[in-house]
Design an enzyme around this catalytic site. Structure first.
Site, PDB file in Angstrom:
ATOM      1  N   LYS A  94       9.491  -3.937   0.908  1.00  0.00           N
ATOM      2  CA  LYS A  94      10.476  -2.957   0.442  1.00  0.00           C
ATOM      3  C   LYS A  94      11.538  -2.681   1.521  1.00  0.00           C
ATOM      4  O   LYS A  94      11.366  -3.076   2.686  1.00  0.00           O
ATOM      5  CB  LYS A  94       9.744  -1.670   0.063  1.00  0.00           C
ATOM      6  CG  LYS A  94       8.756  -1.833  -1.101  1.00  0.00           C
ATOM      7  CD  LYS A  94       8.095  -0.493  -1.422  1.00  0.00           C
ATOM      8  CE  LYS A  94       7.170  -0.611  -2.616  1.00  0.00           C
ATOM      9  NZ  LYS A  94       6.614   0.716  -3.007  1.00  0.00           N
TER      10      LYS A  94
ATOM     11  N   ASN B 178       6.005   3.076   1.471  1.00  0.00           N
ATOM     12  CA  ASN B 178       4.729   2.412   1.778  1.00  0.00           C
ATOM     13  C   ASN B 178       4.893   0.911   1.985  1.00  0.00           C
ATOM     14  O   ASN B 178       3.952   0.140   1.866  1.00  0.00           O
ATOM     15  CB  ASN B 178       3.686   2.718   0.701  1.00  0.00           C
ATOM     16  CG  ASN B 178       4.166   2.328  -0.681  1.00  0.00           C
ATOM     17  OD1 ASN B 178       5.178   1.641  -0.814  1.00  0.00           O
ATOM     18  ND2 ASN B 178       3.458   2.741  -1.706  1.00  0.00           N
TER      19      ASN B 178
ATOM     20  N   HIS C 209       5.121  -3.861  -2.095  1.00  0.00           N
ATOM     21  CA  HIS C 209       4.626  -3.892  -3.475  1.00  0.00           C
ATOM     22  C   HIS C 209       3.794  -5.149  -3.640  1.00  0.00           C
ATOM     23  O   HIS C 209       4.162  -6.206  -3.116  1.00  0.00           O
ATOM     24  CB  HIS C 209       5.789  -3.933  -4.474  1.00  0.00           C
ATOM     25  CG  HIS C 209       5.337  -4.319  -5.850  1.00  0.00           C
ATOM     26  ND1 HIS C 209       4.848  -3.407  -6.749  1.00  0.00           N
ATOM     27  CD2 HIS C 209       5.229  -5.538  -6.452  1.00  0.00           C
ATOM     28  CE1 HIS C 209       4.470  -4.036  -7.850  1.00  0.00           C
ATOM     29  NE2 HIS C 209       4.698  -5.337  -7.699  1.00  0.00           N
TER      30      HIS C 209
HETATM   31  P1  GDP Z   1       1.284   0.823  -6.057  1.00  0.00           P
HETATM   32  O1  GDP Z   1       0.870  -0.163  -7.129  1.00  0.00           O
HETATM   33  O2  GDP Z   1       0.210   1.042  -5.022  1.00  0.00           O
HETATM   34  O3  GDP Z   1       2.614   0.460  -5.422  1.00  0.00           O
HETATM   35  O4  GDP Z   1       1.469   2.240  -6.749  1.00  0.00           O
HETATM   36  P2  GDP Z   1       2.133   2.723  -8.144  1.00  0.00           P
HETATM   37  O5  GDP Z   1       2.394   1.568  -9.059  1.00  0.00           O
HETATM   38  O6  GDP Z   1       1.273   3.828  -8.657  1.00  0.00           O
HETATM   39  O7  GDP Z   1       3.502   3.381  -7.689  1.00  0.00           O
HETATM   40  C1  GDP Z   1       4.645   2.615  -7.474  1.00  0.00           C
HETATM   41  C2  GDP Z   1       5.383   3.161  -6.257  1.00  0.00           C
HETATM   42  O8  GDP Z   1       5.830   4.491  -6.540  1.00  0.00           O
HETATM   43  C3  GDP Z   1       4.533   3.318  -5.001  1.00  0.00           C
HETATM   44  O9  GDP Z   1       4.389   2.103  -4.287  1.00  0.00           O
HETATM   45  C4  GDP Z   1       5.314   4.361  -4.230  1.00  0.00           C
HETATM   46  O10 GDP Z   1       6.422   3.809  -3.527  1.00  0.00           O
HETATM   47  C5  GDP Z   1       5.846   5.248  -5.352  1.00  0.00           C
HETATM   48  N1  GDP Z   1       4.955   6.406  -5.584  1.00  0.00           N
HETATM   49  C6  GDP Z   1       3.683   6.379  -6.082  1.00  0.00           C
HETATM   50  N2  GDP Z   1       3.174   7.619  -6.163  1.00  0.00           N
HETATM   51  C7  GDP Z   1       4.155   8.450  -5.710  1.00  0.00           C
HETATM   52  C8  GDP Z   1       4.238   9.864  -5.553  1.00  0.00           C
HETATM   53  O11 GDP Z   1       3.282  10.605  -5.791  1.00  0.00           O
HETATM   54  N3  GDP Z   1       5.411  10.384  -5.084  1.00  0.00           N
HETATM   55  C9  GDP Z   1       6.468   9.591  -4.762  1.00  0.00           C
HETATM   56  N4  GDP Z   1       7.580  10.196  -4.319  1.00  0.00           N
HETATM   57  N5  GDP Z   1       6.413   8.246  -4.866  1.00  0.00           N
HETATM   58  C10 GDP Z   1       5.276   7.681  -5.343  1.00  0.00           C
END
Ligand code: GDP
Length: 180
Positions: A10, A156, A159
């Site tokens: 990212k 983080n 992806h």
């Molecule tokens: P991943 O598969 O571990 O990347 O997680 P998800 O698919 O649930 O979320 C996609 C992306 O959204 C994450 O990698 C984070 O950058 C962002 N994200 C997830 N949860 C949160 C949250 O609670 N708050 C914020 N601001 N961003 C989040």
């Protein structure tokens, strides 16, 4: 089982010049790089990359809600709502804006159980909860409460596809179906 998965470093990883170190971790583990692309991705690509369904919105919203609970904060104070669906929709908007705000390095990795093993190396979505031996835990300490208050996605770094169907879809989207 030999699999392919999509990884995106990212904008925070690219800006912090961590690409080489992260790629080394994958190569050290035995993954083969099949394709790479450094790009400032168009918004419509990210709109299609991140799902637009209630299941995904709710899952992301619940991650926020759980993280706020863990640190003893009321999510309503920051987000104005405690509805996971609404929170998930807001996070998707932040994500699409962020992921198009600067260069990302997309790549296809191949290896044994690549989807599961790459996710394991990435660690927990919320770096503050990620094991320090994982990519997210090693290079970040961000969390939902801080990110939401700053109206941005959790930084983080990486992806990675979560499931075989997702990997096929995402590789086709970024690199064409011949690489999936
Ligand atoms: P991943 O598969 O571990 O990347 O997680 P998800 O698919 O649930 O979320 C996609 C992306 O959204 C994450 O990698 C984070 O950058 C962002 N994200 C997830 N949860 C949160 C949250 O609670 N708050 C914020 N601001 N961003 C989040």
């Amino acid at each position: 089982m030999l699999e392919r998965t999509l990884v995106i470093l990212k904008p925070d990883a690219v800006k912090r010049q961590l690409c080489g170190r992260i790629i080394s971790m994958f190569e050290d583990a035995g993954f083969k790089i099949i394709a790479t692309k450094m790009t400032i991705a168009p918004k419509e690509l990210l709109e299609r990359h991140y799902p637009s369904n209630n299941k995904w919105y709710t899952s992301v919203g619940n991650k926020s809600i759980d993280n706020f609970k863990e640190v003893g904060l009321d999510i309503k104070d920051v987000m104005g709502t405690d509805d996971p669906l609404e929170i998930g929709k807001t996070v998707k908007k932040w994500l699409v804006d962020y992921m198009t705000s600067g260069p990302v390095l997309a790549m296809v990795l191949e290896g044994n159980n690549a989807i599961k093993n790459v996710r394991k190396m990435c660690g927990n979505t919320i770096p503050s909860n990620a094991d320090p031996s994982t990519i997210r835990g090693k290079f970040s300490i961000d969390s939902s409460d801080v990110a939401n208050a700053e109206h941005r996605p959790v930084h983080n770094l990486i992806h990675a596809s979560g499931e075989p169907d997702e990997a096929k879809y995402e590789i086709s989207l970024w690199f064409g179906s011949e690489n999936a």
